[in-house]
Write an enzyme that holds these catalytic residues in place. Structure first.
Site, PDB file in Angstrom:
ATOM      1  N   LYS A 137      53.626  33.024 -23.800  1.00  0.00           N
ATOM      2  CA  LYS A 137      54.273  34.336 -23.683  1.00  0.00           C
ATOM      3  C   LYS A 137      55.791  34.219 -23.733  1.00  0.00           C
ATOM      4  O   LYS A 137      56.517  34.851 -22.987  1.00  0.00           O
ATOM      5  CB  LYS A 137      53.827  35.020 -22.390  1.00  0.00           C
ATOM      6  CG  LYS A 137      52.315  35.242 -22.342  1.00  0.00           C
ATOM      7  CD  LYS A 137      51.899  36.124 -21.221  1.00  0.00           C
ATOM      8  CE  LYS A 137      50.414  36.329 -21.132  1.00  0.00           C
ATOM      9  NZ  LYS A 137      49.721  36.619 -22.356  1.00  0.00           N
ATOM     10  N   CYS A 138      56.270  33.399 -24.643  1.00  0.00           N
ATOM     11  CA  CYS A 138      57.689  33.093 -24.782  1.00  0.00           C
ATOM     12  C   CYS A 138      58.174  33.633 -26.126  1.00  0.00           C
ATOM     13  O   CYS A 138      57.392  33.744 -27.071  1.00  0.00           O
ATOM     14  CB  CYS A 138      57.855  31.569 -24.717  1.00  0.00           C
ATOM     15  SG  CYS A 138      59.517  30.954 -25.043  1.00  0.00           S
ATOM     16  N   GLY A 139      59.441  33.927 -26.209  1.00  0.00           N
ATOM     17  CA  GLY A 139      60.004  34.353 -27.485  1.00  0.00           C
ATOM     18  C   GLY A 139      59.866  33.289 -28.562  1.00  0.00           C
ATOM     19  O   GLY A 139      59.901  33.579 -29.754  1.00  0.00           O
TER      20      GLY A 139
END
Length: 160
Positions: free
Chosen positions: A36-38
């Protein structure tokens, strides 16, 4: 703990005890990952490197980590499914680890010691920090999270 980074015990995402040496590669790309990271789309680039260079001996190894902004909240089954469904990940994934602090996994302790980051800092600053190792387990280079897997091709090819 072994002096050879490749011999440090690790647990696969399915719970099996192993080590990087068991992957029998000519080069290893070790990455702390998050779903759930850019930078999560880097899974696509890591899988592309795996597909292109696996036959020549590159072993990509993903180690999910929830230490940065709680961006890997799932359990191993959820992480595995997410990576497979969304990015077609077929390279080895390992169980969730901590990469910094007193509870840091011994693999990442050794990697950081062998290749300190900016200004000599041993801490990992964010998800998708990458370490390229040779066939003897020596760290050849440490890459910032913002460097895409595609930008590592020249260094990878140099080891194969």
């Amino acid at each position: 703990m072994s002096d050879n980074i490749l011999q440090i015990p690790c647990t696969t995402i399915s719970g099996e005890e192993t080590s990087l040496a068991a992957l029998q590669g000519k080069a290893y790309l070790v990455v702390n990952t998050a779903s759930k990271c850019g930078m999560t789309p880097q899974y696509k680039g890591l899988e592309a490197l795996h597909q292109e260079y696996a036959e020549r001996g590159l072993r990509v190894a993903g180690f999910p980590c929830n230490q940065f902004g709680s961006q890997e909240p799932g359990d191993e089954a959820q992480i595995s499914e997410f990576c497979e469904v969304n990015y077609g990940v077929s390279f080895p994934l390992f169980s969730k680890v901590k990469v910094n602090g007193a509870d840091a996994h011994p693999l990442f302790v050794a990697l950081k010691k062998a290749a300190p980051g900016l200004l000599g800092s041993e801490s990992i600053k964010w998800n998708f920090t990458k370490f390229l190792l040779d066939d003897q387990g020596r760290v050849v280079k440490r890459y910032a999270p913002t460097l895409t897997p595609d930008e590592l091709r020249k260094d990878v090819e140099g080891l194969l």
